[in-house]
Motif scaffolding. Structure first.
Motif, short mmCIF file in Angstrom:
data_model
loop_
_atom_site.label_atom_id
_atom_site.label_comp_id
_atom_site.label_asym_id
_atom_site.label_seq_id
_atom_site.Cartn_x
_atom_site.Cartn_y
_atom_site.Cartn_z
N LEU A 28 0.87 -1.17 0.00
CA LEU A 28 0.00 0.00 0.00
C LEU A 28 0.91 1.23 0.00
CD1 LEU A 28 -2.80 -0.73 2.65
CD2 LEU A 28 -2.70 -1.40 0.26
N PRO A 29 1.04 1.93 -1.11
CA PRO A 29 1.87 3.14 -1.13
C PRO A 29 1.11 4.32 -0.52
CG PRO A 29 0.98 2.75 -3.31
CD PRO A 29 0.52 1.60 -2.44
N VAL A 36 2.76 10.26 9.58
CA VAL A 36 3.24 11.11 10.67
C VAL A 36 2.60 10.59 11.96
CG1 VAL A 36 3.37 13.46 11.60
CG2 VAL A 36 3.45 13.09 9.12
N ARG A 37 3.39 9.94 12.79
CA ARG A 37 2.83 9.25 13.97
C ARG A 37 2.98 10.05 15.25
NH1 ARG A 37 3.90 2.85 12.86
NH2 ARG A 37 4.69 3.04 10.73
N SER A 38 3.67 11.20 15.18
CA SER A 38 3.83 12.06 16.34
C SER A 38 3.98 13.49 15.86
CB SER A 38 5.08 11.65 17.14
OG SER A 38 5.44 12.67 18.07
N VAL A 39 3.60 14.43 16.71
CA VAL A 39 3.82 15.84 16.38
C VAL A 39 5.30 16.09 16.08
CG1 VAL A 39 3.75 18.19 17.30
CG2 VAL A 39 1.81 16.66 17.65
N TYR A 52 8.13 17.38 6.57
CA TYR A 52 8.19 18.51 5.65
C TYR A 52 9.60 18.71 5.10
CZ TYR A 52 3.41 20.08 6.22
OH TYR A 52 2.05 20.16 6.17
N THR A 53 10.60 18.41 5.89
CA THR A 53 11.98 18.51 5.40
C THR A 53 12.21 17.57 4.23
OG1 THR A 53 12.81 19.17 7.58
CG2 THR A 53 14.41 18.24 6.03
N HIS A 54 11.65 16.37 4.33
CA HIS A 54 11.80 15.41 3.22
C HIS A 54 11.03 15.88 2.00
CE1 HIS A 54 11.71 11.56 1.03
NE2 HIS A 54 12.80 11.28 1.73
N LYS A 109 6.38 7.66 0.73
CA LYS A 109 7.18 8.55 -0.11
C LYS A 109 8.05 9.49 0.72
CE LYS A 109 6.67 11.71 -4.06
NZ LYS A 109 5.70 12.33 -5.00
N HIS A 110 7.52 9.96 1.87
CA HIS A 110 8.22 11.02 2.60
C HIS A 110 8.51 10.70 4.07
CE1 HIS A 110 8.17 13.80 -0.72
NE2 HIS A 110 6.88 13.68 -0.86
#
Length: 316
Positions: free
Chosen positions: A6-7, A12-15, A22-24, A82-83
């Motif tokens: 599943l792509p 994001v699992r934590s704040v 976002y850096t990636h 992807k990120h």
């Protein structure tokens, strides 16, 4: 064992994971402080953990159980991002270590895009080649035209329309939307064709409502993006005296921060400025009916591939 990928854009699992995410996205450049604060504020406004992460993992577990039961075979569903970790190439390497003998890709987004679906598929094949492994790969696609899928969206659209007041239902427009793509329509021919065909099918399944196409989340100039932008369409419909707008997302079927704002809060604000009622359709997420439909479709595709190669198998 059949390994199904599943792509997904990112988990994001934590704040604390928002900044590296976002850096990636920005190719290793950390986001500016203002951009980062805005992103964190949006995630925190949801009041829950990031649904794209939590729901995607539940989807993977549900699909693994259902597809395995349908095929009477060992099936393992993997998530590749992807990120964020786990990245697609790393997930492919994990498949190899786990002894997967057949690979299938199953995007949860129904519409094909070059930068999304196409890029994920290439990553899978490139990773296999780098590792010197020759495994058969099946791309499970085309389920946007599956009657059961169209019926699911049609019923959610009817529920959204029913939520309007009687006055709103007397003069409303359905805006089918999807994430815009960079380039002109001729450079995105497959995506545009599938998007329009799916919108027409869902509108008919719901009862023949008036509708238009609109795009969301396009990038900044000078890059050309598909249009019109959904906020501009809402503004135009309000200026024409329309009483209500119903937004139906056809690309992101799993809740996520971007679509909740770009097709939800921002559109509600634009409609309110024009004095229009606003409602959007519910996400399919990991609902039983969606997971069952997608599992059966995937199992049929895998079974057809098996029959073509004489590998047999069973499917209820």
């Amino acid at each position: 064992m059949i390994g199904i990928l599943l792509p997904v854009y990112g988990l994001v699992r934590s704040v604390d994971g928002i900044e590296p995410f976002y850096t990636h996205i920005f190719h290793g450049q950390p986001p500016g402080e203002a951009r980062l604060q805005d992103a964190v504020w949006r995630y925190r406004q949801l009041g829950t953990c990031d649904p794209l992460a939590s729901v995607t993992l539940r989807q993977a577990a549900a699909l693994e159980r259902r597809i395995g039961a349908l095929l009477l075979d060992e099936v393992k569903v993997y998530v590749g991002c992807k990120h964020t970790p786990p990245f697609v190439p790393d997930t492919v390497e994990q498949m190899i270590r786990d002894g997967v003998r057949r690979v299938a890709t199953l995007p949860i987004t129904p519409l094909y895009t070059r930068s999304g679906t196409g890029a994920y598929r290439k990553q899978v094949r490139d990773a296999l080649q780098r590792n010197g492994v020759d495994l058969p790969v099946l791309d499970i696609e085309g389920w946007w035209a599956e009657p059961r899928f169209i019926d699911l969206l049609g019923r959610r659209l009817r529920s959204a329309v029913d939520w309007l007041s009687a006055a709103g239902r007397s003069d409303f427009i359905v805006l089918f939307t999807a994430h815009s793509q960079p380039g002109l329509p001729q450079a995105n021919e497959r995506f545009c064709t599938e998007f329009e065909a799916l919108a027409g099918s869902v509108a008919r399944a719901a009862g023949g409502y008036p509708w238009r196409l609109a795009y969301r989340s396009g990038g900044p100039a000078p890059q050309v993006w598909l249009g019109p932008d959904i906020r501009d369409v809402i503004e135009a419909e309000a200026a024409a005296g329309r009483k209500a707008v119903v937004v139906c997302e056809l690309m992101s079927l799993t809740e996520n921060v971007e679509v909740l704002y770009d097709a939800g809060f921002d559109c509600w604000e634009q409609a309110a400025k024009g004095g229009m009622e606003f409602v959007r359709t519910e996400f399919l997420n990991d609902s039983y009916e969606f997971m069952d439909m997608l599992s059966r479709y995937a199992a049929r595709r895998i079974r057809c591939k098996d029959d073509a190669h004489g590998t047999g198998g069973a499917l209820n």
